[in-house]
Each structure stands twice: as C-alpha cells, then as structure tokens.
Write an enzyme that holds these catalytic residues in place. Sequence first.
Site, short mmCIF file in Angstrom:
data_model
loop_
_atom_site.label_atom_id
_atom_site.label_comp_id
_atom_site.label_asym_id
_atom_site.label_seq_id
_atom_site.Cartn_x
_atom_site.Cartn_y
_atom_site.Cartn_z
CG ASN B 185 -15.51 -8.34 63.33
OD1 ASN B 185 -15.87 -7.34 62.69
ND2 ASN B 185 -14.52 -8.33 64.19
CG ASP B 194 -13.12 -1.74 61.57
OD1 ASP B 194 -12.97 -2.51 62.55
OD2 ASP B 194 -12.27 -1.61 60.67
CG ASP B 220 -15.12 -6.77 71.65
OD1 ASP B 220 -13.98 -7.18 72.01
OD2 ASP B 220 -16.17 -7.38 71.90
#
Lengths: 119, 303
Positions: B185, B194, B220
């Site tokens: 991220n 994503d 996650d």
Amino acid sequence: MNNDQNLKKEIPIDYSSVLERVGEDESFLQELINIYMEDFGKKYKELKQALEKKNFTALREIGHSLKGSSANLSLNNLKEASFKIETAGKNRNIEIAKQALLLLNQEFIRLKDFLSKKK
Amino acid sequence: MLKVLIAEDDRISSKILEKNINEWNYKAVVTKDGKEAWNILKENDITLAIIDWMMPGISGIELCRKIRKEKKHKYTYIILLTAKKNQEDINKGLLAGADDYVTKPFNRFELKARLQTGKRIIELENERNRLEKILVIRSQQDSLTSLWNKSMILRLLNEEISRSQREKHPIGVLMGDIDHFKKINDTYGHQIGDNVISEVASRLKKNIRLYDKIGRYGGDEFLIILPNCNSMNLGRVANRLHKSLIDTKINTEIGALQITISIGGASCEIVDETAPDNLIKSSDSALYKAKNKGRNSVVITKQ
C-alpha cells in the site's frame, strides 16, 4: 312512460351496454348468448324442481346465479325476473317464487323471439 | 406479461373477464373454483387476482382471508368481484383482505383502470423486494472481493460448528494474512493494494471446495471454514492455498508483483460449545507462529 322507455322494455337486451363490455366484438357476444341459452335450459329445469320441492335455498342460489349472467349480458328483464326468484327464495315465499318463475319463462321466450327475428 | 388470476364460477362473466384482460396485455389464468384458485396462487408467481365473492369450494371472502394469512412471501393484489353493492358487504370484503372491489356487471373501463392500480402497486412491491435483496447481499458481502464480510463469516462459522457438532464431523479453520501488505500500500498506493487483495481472494476461492466458506476477516486477512476436514487434510489445503499464491506473481498496472502469505490453521475433531472461540483463537495464534517463523509459511495446530 314515454316512448323511449317503452321501447327499452320491448327490447330484451341492451346492446350498447353489453357490446361495450365485450369490447364491441359481436361474434364473441353471440358465443356468450349461446352459452347463456344452454345454461338457461338447465337452470330453469332446476328452478322448477326446487319450486316443487319447496327448496328455498336452491331457489335463492340459482336465482342469484341467473341474475349474474343475465346482468352480464345486459338482459335486464331476465335479470329482474331472476332477482325476484332470488328474493322469493330468501323470503321463503312460494307464491311469489311461482309467479317469478312464470315471468322468467315469459321473458326468456321474448328473448328467443327477439333473437330469431333479428337473424 | 403480468399474469392475472380470474377466479369466477359464472361461465359468462369469466369469459368476458378473460377476453378483456388478455386484450389489455395481461395473461389471464382462469379457474372457477375457490380451492383451485388457492392452489394456483400458492404455487405460482401470480400477484394480481380478480376473485368472485360467490364460488364453490372456498368463497371469495374466505380466499381473501387465506391469502393474507398464509401467503406471506409475495403480495397478491386482490380485486373482489361482487354483485353486492351495499356498504356492509363492501366493508366485509375489504376487511377480509381485498385491496379493491368491482361490482357486477362491471364497467369495462372501470375494471381496466382498477387493474392498472393493482399493477402499479405490484410493480412498487417488486421494486421494494429487489432493493431488499440487494441490501441483504450488501450487508453480508465484502464489496471489494465479493467474499463474505467479517460479521457474515463469523455467523457462518457458528452455523458450521453447530452442524459439525450435530453430525459429529471434524471442522477446520484457516486464517491467512498477506505478508508485509502495508508496504504494498505504502509503495504502490491503495489502488494496487486493492488489486492484490482481489487477486488473493479469487485464488483462495478457486482452491477451496464448494461447501467451504471464505470471508474477508480484516484488511488483508482471510478466514476460511472447512467443514468435515481433519487436521491432516487442513494442512494439505493450507499448503495448496499457499502454493497458489506464491507460485505465480500477481499482475497489476505497475507490473507483476511477487507476494507471500502466512497461513495459520486449527482443526477440531470433537466439536463442542467452546469451539467457535477456540478455533478462532487457535488459528490466530498459529498464524502468529507462522509470522514469527519468518512469514511465507503454514502452521497448523490440532485441538
């Protein structure tokens, strides 16, 4: 009574109202009238039996049913006569039932004459 | 084409209704018996009905009451057909559950207009049902991965545990967590993060059995429920899932990314009331062990 009303009483079926109900389809109307004629014979016989046996429930029920189909075809005089039978059944009045049955038969003959002349 | 049930024992009235209704672009379904009308309404998708008051079998009034009492899953809009014009009877019909009434002999245009009203109500009802279904799905699914969301997967865990207890089957639970997901991220942005999560979700889903359940447990983190799966089999499945994720890189807009995952699992041979909490706790601590071992590994514990 003025002439118009007299004329209305003479004609046993109110064509304009029944044709509106069946979407102006004359051959469909003819089919319905045939069904009515067929049913009427059966129901009239049942009414006569009910009268003999003083079966008021049957008089009321058959009268009611005949009133409905007469009204659907805008057979106004036959509807009135059927209504009288239904009421006589409800009130358990054998004399009135007898008269109403005679009236019903007369009106049916008038309808048959009218329809055969029309042909 | 919207179907309309006609329940009317009078042949002439029934024929007139049928003809008109078909002309107005509905599909008429005709019966002359109250009982048969009930059977048709009970089992079919017919939501508009014209019902005569006087009928053999079950009367129109009784039929109205029955529909309101027993047909709950779908609304039926009822027009009661009656020769009765008096106020008391009309009230009785409406109280029995009719939405509307038409007196016989009916006026064609009035009936057409009243059917139109019924159609409008049924369309509103259908739209409401459609939205309700969407809401139910939204409240149970994770929008990114279409897996079950956390609350739903926990509900399913409880259900599956009860079933295992009842049927005396073992049950297994796996918890998977993408290694160093925060770094993905931070380095490539949330969009890429994503993409990674979606791909992981779809690979996991492809590699479990049809009756296993999988949910997105956290950002996650994934939770998989495996009914009728003992410790040995759980290990096999976990290794297969692990392999499916590390063998092939994940394609993203910024190129193929190699990711790894840690999986912890716990199984339960004899299921009792403590199972829901224990299975979650044990698989969680197994996952923790896998992470401590240096990540990218599988740890299974047996209860």
